[in-house]
Design an enzyme around this catalytic site. Structure first.
Site, mmCIF file in Angstrom:
data_model
loop_
_atom_site.group_PDB
_atom_site.id
_atom_site.type_symbol
_atom_site.label_atom_id
_atom_site.label_comp_id
_atom_site.label_asym_id
_atom_site.label_seq_id
_atom_site.Cartn_x
_atom_site.Cartn_y
_atom_site.Cartn_z
ATOM 1 N N GLN A 1 1.588 2.008 -2.362
ATOM 2 C CA GLN A 1 1.796 0.668 -2.906
ATOM 3 C C GLN A 1 0.969 0.421 -4.164
ATOM 4 O O GLN A 1 0.717 -0.728 -4.533
ATOM 5 C CB GLN A 1 1.462 -0.396 -1.853
ATOM 6 C CG GLN A 1 2.362 -0.341 -0.627
ATOM 7 C CD GLN A 1 2.099 -1.485 0.333
ATOM 8 O OE1 GLN A 1 2.431 -2.639 0.074
ATOM 9 N NE2 GLN A 1 1.501 -1.167 1.463
ATOM 10 N N GLU B 1 -7.023 -3.501 -0.478
ATOM 11 C CA GLU B 1 -6.104 -3.086 -1.546
ATOM 12 C C GLU B 1 -6.794 -2.117 -2.512
ATOM 13 O O GLU B 1 -6.705 -2.254 -3.738
ATOM 14 C CB GLU B 1 -5.578 -4.311 -2.312
ATOM 15 C CG GLU B 1 -4.874 -5.345 -1.461
ATOM 16 C CD GLU B 1 -3.479 -4.907 -1.020
ATOM 17 O OE1 GLU B 1 -3.116 -3.766 -1.274
ATOM 18 O OE2 GLU B 1 -2.770 -5.727 -0.409
#
Length: 759
Positions: free
Chosen positions: A250, A220
């Site tokens: 994202q 991430e």
């Protein structure tokens, strides 16, 4: 032994095999990024014969870290003992447990959560005589967190001489950090900040971890902030074996410091970077992915990529235009009931979906109220993800405060919390006097309390009560050396009388608190029992490690899908989750995108990414809804459709009709539809098809239907091209402010402006 490449597609395999030097993996939603990271770790250990101790992999939630660790162990057919797989904050806490004494703290420091941090800040601000209305504690807390995320210490912060808030912030930040040191405590931001200070001030500590962490991996990566990026860069200096995995599409946490530029600029900062892009999606249907791609491609600050899948086309997306939030809630409940009760064509005779397969997403927490009321009315079980966490409940925080004080006697925050819980007759005024006495003598509060017993200014009765409390804590501290954490917790519950007081109260609330405390003991017992069974983990669970773990729990860590309940959550909480059926409500201007984010490109693009994240959580069916009117402070207000709906291809959408009339996507009030129904006439709006506007140039109709929204490009016959900045009123009285390229801002009455929509 499991082959490492049986379940990888060619692009995933390439990412696993590129082990030397910097590697950037753009991993689209549902493309198997966790699989890539786990296989990469397993490949390094089994095939490259790298010691697990030399692998450092970090992510953002304990749940993700645990899943990664379990998958690696499954692939290796045994233990990955020694591999450092954790969250950023847990990794930094582990480093500080070994070296924080170099920064003047004790290694038995405690970690304060957000509630403790806010309480502490209020005390500091009260001491500085600051007005909470003028300088809100949460605003101070947010700014201090931001400074720490940017690596700025109190000594390095230089406020503007003309900004009163910044000048007061400097005072609060300095005093707050001094008090943290006095309490031998750190907050979340300190965990990262202090490790960077260690690496900067003590090169030998940095060299040790650079040598230890020869292979660095970050999950991430788009969610990293400045200081996390700096930590990774320092660790990877020299060997440069750093692999980052993420998706710029994202990145949705800019409001808390995340920098999408970290992933977009990685190739610049690490010359020679190899790039792999994962675009095959294993989660969603083709229709859902096409919708997501069409929305996110409108962003400019992104790497070009397009998700695709071999999954079936699936059902079309369903759009519902409700009258208001109550009608929207009824729609949500109706669809949930249909999915739970119906049988599916691919499985005749099936009983329908369980509730756990269904999730409702919204932009802000306040939107859940109407939906919750409707769910309760129809007896549909639900859970709110991101609501009050288990470890934030009062009774749990009380018991944890006792345990923290046992570990760290300097923890004045925990001491103030439990000094009179259960009641001991030690009042606030007494504690205020002891606090002042401790500060004047340069002592932690607990030590100051001990010294105060020797002074004459304490009444004999109070002195006796304080003495009894100190004796209790000293005895518990001695027992902590021999008892397990669960046994110690049971002992302190008995000796403090905490449970007994709740039993005497006898209310439903008290019984619920007892059940929560029982669950806390169960958590400790299960951890200890697990160590006896699983020899790959440490044989003992220390009280310090347990307290660290519960201090760093996130909303997603607490999410469990074992209970058969519908999940309600904000779009931010939905990150990292997936559901067969998703209902996204509140698709309106002002909600998504949210009005507080403004009209700046960076803010709008993050709101668009948030919409993209919501869409890509859906596996099989996606519903979208918006309300024509939504109550704000008790007043119903008409709402424009979200601009993100306009970015969806109309051929992917089926509009769910309300009773007696067909809906149009861009309607501004229900009365227009009533007039339309009564007339029985077809009204032809240029370039309108299935409720979606074309981008070929739409001339606004003079009959009261004005599909304008902020940010829209328009053309005026006299002033030329411009962009809508704001809209006031509705129908004939609507006024619009447009920034024209030729003359700047101009306020016009829409009815007579003869505007042409360009997009």
């Amino acid at each position: 032994m499991i082959s490492l490449f049986n379940d990888l597609n060619p692009v995933q395999e390439k990412a696993v095999l590129e082990t030397e030097g910097p590697l950037l993996v753009f991993a689209g939603a549902g493309s198997g990024k966790t699989r890539v990271l786990t296989y990469r770790i397993a490949h390094l250990i089994r095939e490259k014969e790298i010691s697990p101790r030399n692998i450092f992999a970090v992510t953002f939630t304990n749940k993700a870290a645990d899943e990664m660790r379990e998958r690696v162990e499954h692939l290796l057919g045994g233990s990955a003992k020694g591999a450092w797989i954790s969250t950023f904050h847990s990794a930094c806490a582990r480093i500080l447990r070994q070296h924080i004494d170099r920064l003047g703290f004790g290694r038995n420091f405690v970690i304060y959560d957000e509630e403790d941090q806010e309480r502490h800040l209020k005390v500091v601000m009260k001491e500085l005589d600051l007005d909470f209305k003028m300088f809100h504690p949460r605003a101070m807390q947010s700014r201090i967190d931001r400074l720490k995320n940017e690596g700025i210490t109190p000594d390095q912060y230089h406020p503007s001489q003309f900004n009163i808030f910044e000048k007061r912030l400097a005072l609060v930040y300095q005093r707050y950090q001094e008090d943290l040191r006095r309490n031998n405590g750190v907050d979340f931001g300190d965990l990262l900040l202090f490790v960077t200070l260690l690496f900067r001030k003590f090169p030998d500590v940095l060299r040790f971890y650079q040598h230890l962490c020869r292979y660095v991996m970050v999950d991430e990566f788009q969610d990293t902030n400045l200081i996390q990026y700096q930590l990774i860069r320092r660790l990877a200096e020299g060997h440069r074996n750093v692999c980052v995995v993420g998706d710029d599409d994202q990145s949705i946490y800019r409001w808390r410091g995340a920098e999408v530029g970290n992933i977009l600029n990685f190739e610049r900062d690490f010359p020679g970077t190899k790039v792999v892009t994962l675009e095959q999606n294993y989660r969603s249907t083709q229709h859902i992915l096409r919708a997501a791609n069409h929305v996110v491609k409108e962003n400019r600050l992104r790497k070009e990529k397009a998700l695709w899948t071999e999954n079936p086309e699936g059902e079309l997306l369903t759009l519902y235009v409700s009258e208001d939030e109550a009608d929207e809630a009824r729609f949500v409940v109706r669809k949930i009931s249909e999915h739970v009760q119906r049988s599916f064509p691919e499985n005749p005779g099936s009983a329908g979906r369980p509730y756990r397969d269904i999730a409702v997403f919204y932009r802000i927490n306040a939107q859940s109220r109407a939906i919750e009321e409707e769910l309760v009315k129809h007896q549909i079980p639900y859970t709110i993800v991101g609501g009050m966490k288990f470890y934030e409940r009062k009774e749990i925080k009380d018991i944890l405060a006792y345990l923290k004080l046992i570990v760290n006697p300097s923890d004045g925050i925990s001491l103030k919390r439990i000094i009179n819980h259960p009641p001991r007759g030690i009042g606030e005024k007494t504690m205020e006097r002891i606090t002042v006495f401790s500060r004047e003598n340069g002592l932690p509060l607990y030590e100051g309390m001990k010294e105060a017993l020797k002074e004459d200014w304490l009444p004999p009765g109070v002195r006796e009560k304080i003495g009894g409390f100190i004796q209790l804590m000293e005895e518990l501290r001695q027992e902590a050396e021999t008892l397990s954490p669960s046994q110690l917790t049971l002992d302190l519950l008995a000796r403090t009388g905490y449970l007994e007081r709740l039993k005497e109260e006898g209310t439903d609330s008290a019984l619920s608190r007892i059940e929560n405390i029982d669950e806390l003991v169960n958590v400790l017992t299960e951890l200890e029992r697990g160590d006896e069974v699983d020899q790959t983990r440490p044989r003992e669970v220390s009280l310090e490690s347990f307290l660290d773990k519960v201090s760093l729990v996130s909303d997603v860590d607490l999410y469990e899908d074992r209970e058969n309940r519908v999940s309600l959550m904000t779009l931010h909480c939905a990150k990292g989750l997936e559901f067969p059926v998703v209902l996204m409500v509140g698709m309106e201007e002002g909600l998504l995108p949210h009005y507080r984010r403004g009209e700046e490109m960076e803010d709008l693009e993050e709101e668009r990414r948030l919409c993209y994240v919501g869409i890509t959580r859906a596996k099989e069916k996606l519903y979208l809804s918006r309300a024509e009117k939504r109550s704000t402070f008790g007043v119903g207000r008409a709402n424009l459709a979200s601009r993100f709906l306009d970015e969806l291809p109309f051929e992917l959408i089926q509009v769910e009709e309300r009773e007696r009339r067909r809906e149009s996507l861009f309607s501004q009030e229900a009365s227009w539809f009533d007039d339309f129904s009564r007339s029985g006439e077809e009204t032809d709006f240029p370039s309108q098809e299935n409720g979606f506007s074309s981008k070929e140039g739409v001339v606004l109709s003079p009959d009261g239907f004005y599909p304008l929204r902020t940010g829209m490009r328009v053309r005026h016959p006299k002033f030329g091209d411009g962009r809508v900045k704001s809209i006031e009123g509705m129908n004939e009285d609507q006024k619009v402010t447009i920034f024209f390229q030729s003359i700047g801002p101009k306020r016009l009455k829409t009815r007579y402006a003869n505007l042409e929509i360009l997009e």
